[in-house]
Design an enzyme around this catalytic site. Sequence first.
Site, short mmCIF file in Angstrom:
data_model
loop_
_atom_site.label_atom_id
_atom_site.label_comp_id
_atom_site.label_asym_id
_atom_site.label_seq_id
_atom_site.Cartn_x
_atom_site.Cartn_y
_atom_site.Cartn_z
N CYS A 29 96.34 24.20 41.09
CA CYS A 29 95.00 24.63 40.70
C CYS A 29 94.11 23.45 40.33
CB CYS A 29 95.14 25.64 39.57
SG CYS A 29 93.90 25.62 38.30
N CYS A 32 92.61 23.18 36.81
CA CYS A 32 93.67 22.91 35.82
C CYS A 32 93.91 21.40 35.69
CB CYS A 32 94.99 23.55 36.23
SG CYS A 32 94.92 25.33 36.37
#
Lengths: 106, 320
Positions: A29, A32
Amino acid sequence: MELNDNNFEAEVLKYEEGPVLVDFHAPWCGPCQMQGPIIDELAGELKDKPVKIGKLNVDESNQTAQKYGVMSIPTLIIFVKGEPKETLSGLQNKDVLKEKLEALMK
Amino acid sequence: MYDVIIIGGACAGLSAGIYTGRRELKTIILSKDVGGQLAITTEVENFPGTLSIKGPELAMKFKEHAEKSGAEIKFAEVTEIQKKGSGYLVKTKDDEFESEVVILAFGLKQRQIGVPGEKELTGKGVAYCATCDGPLFRGKRVAVVGGGNSAFDAVEYLAGLAEKVYMFARRDVYRAEDVLIESVKAKENVEIMDFTEVEEFVGSNKLEKVKLVNNQTQEKSELELDGVFIEIGWESQVGRIKGLSDLVEVSERGFVVVDNEGKTKADGIFAAGDVTDTPFKQAVISAGDGAKAAMSAAVYIARKKGKEIGDVFSDRAKKR
């Protein structure tokens, strides 16, 4: 610190001294990867305070992620005495998180 | 008080921040994220000088470069802009900022269907990025809304993770590459439902089911699903910032109209990248646009302060 399905109860739910911030993230991600260093910095700044800050990889620990209904990452949840107190999704600033944690320390 | 407020933290905004930062203009970048569309792109293979790079990685390099050049970055969503004195007042949910110049670089947002339950269940089963949130639906039942390349990409990706992937397409012809369509059709756990539109997302704390309608027969149906990925393209988000469309000219399609120097109709407001009416939406074009808007902004500020314009172009303000 690194959290997972095995240590989550002991490290997060049973922590009594103050709030616990958990960063639910995953390696794939993009956002993230930007949240991660912010969390590390925050943990450094608050290391002497009654607060715990950890990261949980939702891929490796999907039981915990599912239990708290994490369906979008990054999601940050602040736990107080074993209960999820606040859920934040999307990238968060360090100062916003710091403020929230400091308010919950009292 | 800042010299420059940049709204948006992706290719255009971060590139603008590199340029204004290097010219020692006090710069803050306000953005709800970093990297925008780039951050959710798996592999970027057309950004000059990088050959092939992961989207988030390139976005992080942009961010680091902007910060090292002196720009401050704050994660906050801008909600309002108004003229104040000789500059502008920019509001976020919790703060207010003032500057001489504003550079609009907040790109596009993913198009929503606009049906009941969509907003409420976003992040609770309704998602807009298969590559980001897809793995959270491993072994689950999901659907993709759309009939274009990005929708087929999403279906192909999710088919490798989910138990079952439905595709809701508005028509029976698709706007995607034939190879991709064939590859998706061949997958055993994929079911394409043509002429199908979502009428409602239902669920209390998380998505439980969707209500569907066949747009030919008007026949209604329901389907229990854990996740729905909406892949129906991108659209303008100019309307999100209160007061903006009163200041700048906005095209019919919702893009900010700029001249070839990145200037908008409003004195001191510049724009760059996908937010503008530039004909091509590409990372490298946005980055170039950002540089152009930043240099125009620097000229504007120099003129206002009665400084030599030559300094603006030389980029010698900050030798590192």
